[in-house]
Write a protein that holds these residues in place. Structure first.
Motif, mmCIF file in Angstrom:
data_model
loop_
_atom_site.group_PDB
_atom_site.id
_atom_site.type_symbol
_atom_site.label_atom_id
_atom_site.label_comp_id
_atom_site.label_asym_id
_atom_site.label_seq_id
_atom_site.Cartn_x
_atom_site.Cartn_y
_atom_site.Cartn_z
ATOM 1 N N ASN A 1 0.911 10.895 16.606
ATOM 2 C CA ASN A 1 0.261 9.957 15.695
ATOM 3 C C ASN A 1 -0.387 8.811 16.456
ATOM 4 N N ILE B 1 -2.943 9.886 9.212
ATOM 5 C CA ILE B 1 -1.571 10.300 8.923
ATOM 6 C C ILE B 1 -1.547 11.629 8.174
ATOM 7 N N GLY C 1 4.264 7.294 12.022
ATOM 8 C CA GLY C 1 2.835 7.035 11.883
ATOM 9 C C GLY C 1 2.510 5.560 12.031
#
Length: 582
Positions: free
Chosen positions: A101, A137, A181
């Motif tokens: 992420n 995300i 994230g």
């Protein structure tokens, strides 16, 4: 004759309100256009995507279900051991999601054309961040849901969890994925502001830290006292894995809540879910506040002040590559060198390659400690083919993720390649040699390491080495050929190209190819060793002479399948590439 004049195309009106409403409206229209494109597009494309996803999900579900049923024969599936396993599993996913992420959010925020345009509008920086963060995300975490959902469904069916369990684990997954994230976004913003031109050094340091921590953990497990796979040894392993039960880790909240929900204790599950969701909201709030104050500044620092310092250190690599591929024309060698430099300069590619293959090598080094090397030849043969299959599966994801998009990424800059004294088919052969040249040494080293740790006989090591060579060449040919036959010249993000229809089809064909090669050679070996292990109860005993005959047929068939899997996709790709107009 009258001509019908069409009405002019009407664009959607901008919604009344601030930038927040405009960005939500933009996202809605993007999603709506994507769904319309899928609905009015090729039915074959939609069917292939759905079928491939269903096959992958069903395969994972069957694997997890069989694993839980096997473990359930020896231990209670609601005891401490399963809680440790779940905590360790989600902690590993937490680290991987944080890493992936961070890379994807950094690329989305600081190297996206849409982000560059949105930052010129009156929209506040935190709203632009929220808009791009949602995209990042969703794109980076879909695999987590595809992996986590069959695991939890299989566990729920095994322990006969209540029906509400299958609804409760969905918010758990959503809240859990927000934490890595958001933390990855925080790391991306900090790196952009503090190290705007040292991203590679930061990434190398992060990868080294992960490998050091993983090596330290493995060394501690290696030093676990008592004989492997005994009750005392298992207790020692659990004691050394006690860190994953730390009450401050999100993976601990996740595992405790899911196991409570599986037992029907929804009061405890609700408490863990509230704890998880509160920390997920706090993590996102920290990321949004940092974006409000530092996003524009970081973007300016990343885009400006390029270093004029000449990069060094690749001269020896250039010379080694030219010597290794001396039999190829010089223009093709230069093309391979260009792809190799692009690969090394993109941390998002080589970091994932290094982590996955590094973890696999770490597991192979720990095989003697796990006790597999002292087991019977039947079990060692079984484990060796499982290790080979895992290596081939990781290689297929690598070729689908990095090799398949190569031709698509060349589309807009093809005029540069057109200046080289090369025919188009030579460009494809250069991509093929590049893919095989990277994957073949790494996978061969892993397979030899696995077989040496398992104390496999030399003739079986030679068989595995030949198998992995056929798989490397075949997977490279499939990815390069289908990449030329099904290019996406409008997309500049290789991840999105790999996740599209062509990338999905490429992965499915690769999996079928792996299954055909591995099954053809593993089946006679399995029957032979099974007959040697249980000669009195086995329904089919394969003699040594029979094994040689079956292996001769299997090797011949594998070579034929490997040749077809390598050459046929390349010929299809070359034919399509010659007709392609850029």
């Amino acid at each position: 004759m009258s001509l019908a004049i069409r009405e002019p195309l009407s664009l959607p009106e901008a919604p009344a309100g601030g930038p927040e409403s405009a960005l939500r409206h933009l996202r809605w229209w993007q999603v709506r256009n994507i769904l319309r494109g899928l609905a009015h597009g090729s039915r074959l494309r939609i069917s292939m995507i759905l079928i491939c996803s269903a096959i992958f999900w069903a395969g994972l579900f069957g694997l997890f279900l069989g694993g839980f049923e096997f473990i359930g024969m020896y231990v209670d599936l609601v005891n401490t051991i399963i809680e440790y396993l779940f905590s360790l599993f989600f902690l590993s996913l937490l680290v991987m999601l944080l890493f992936s992420n961070g890379i994807i959010v950094y690329t989305t925020l600081f190297h996206s054309r849409e982000a560059a345009y949105l930052l010129t509008t009156p929209a506040p920086a935190d709203r632009v961040f929220a808009y791009k963060f949602a995209e990042a995300i969703a794109f980076s975490s879909w695999a987590f849901f595809l992996l986590g959902s069959p695991l939890l469904v299989a566990y729920g069916l095994t322990v006969k969890a209540p029906a509400s369990f299958y609804l409760v684990f969905i918010p758990f997954l959503l809240c859990f994925v927000m934490i890595p994230g958001s933390l990855g976004a925080v790391a991306a913003i900090v790196v952009a502001n503090v190290f705007p031109h040292r991203q590679r050094a930061v990434l190398v340091t992060a990868v080294a830290a992960i490998l050091v921590v993983g090596g330290r953990m493995g060394f501690r497990l290696w030093q676990t006292p008592h004989d492997p796979l005994t009750a005392d040894w298992l207790g020692g392993v659990l004691n050394r894995l006690a860190f994953c039960q730390n009450p401050l880790l999100p993976s601990r909240w996740m595992s405790a809540g899911l196991l409570a929900a599986a037992r029907g204790d929804f009061r405890q599950a609700g408490y863990e879910l509230m704890y998880l969701s509160a920390n997920a909201g706090l993590s996102y709030l920290v990321a949004a506040v940092l974006a409000r104050d530092l996003y524009r500044r970081g973007y300016s620092r990343v885009q400006g002040g390029r270093s004029s310092r000449r990069r060094r250190g690749l001269g020896h690599l250039d010379g080694a590559l030219h010597r290794a591929f001396f039999f190829l024309p010089r223009p093709i060698r230069l093309l391979i060198l260009k792809d190799l430099r692009t690969f090394l300069r993109d941390p998002a590619q080589w970091s994932q390659f290094l982590i996955f293959f590094g973890l696999l090598a770490f597991y192979f080094l720990n095989i003697p400690r796990l006790g597999y090397a002292v087991q019977s030849p039947y079990w060692r043969n079984l484990v060796s083919f499982l290790n080979l299959s895992v290596t081939a599966l990781i290689l297929s994801t690598f070729t689908s993720r990095f090799i398949f998009p190569l031709l698509s990424l060349e589309g807009r800059n093809f005029w540069v390649l057109g200046l080289l004294p090369l025919r188009r088919e030579e460009i494809l052969w250069g991509k093929f040699v590049f893919s095989a040249g990277i994957s073949l040494p790494a996978t061969e080293a892993l397979i030899v390491l696995s077989d040496l740790m398992l104390r496999i006989s030399p003739w079986m090591i030679a068989l595995h080495v030949g198998m992995i060579a056929v798989l490397c060449l075949g997977l490279s040919g499939i990815s390069v050929g289908l990449g030329a036959r099904l290019p996406n010249l409008r997309e500049t993000d290789p991840s999105k190209i790999a996740a599209g229809f062509g990338g999905t089809l490429n992965l499915l064909v690769s999996l079928v190819f792996i299954f055909a090669i591995v099954t053809a050679l593993a089946l006679p070996c399995h029957l032979y060793y099974a007959g040697q292990e249980r000669a009195d109860t086995a329904s089919f005993v394969l003699s040594h002479a029979g094994l040689r005959r079956w292996l001769t047929v299997a090797i011949t068939g594998s070579l034929v399948v490997g040749l077809i899997g390598t050459v046929l996709p390349l010929r299809i790709g070359i034919r399509a590439f010659k007709r392609m107009e850029f």
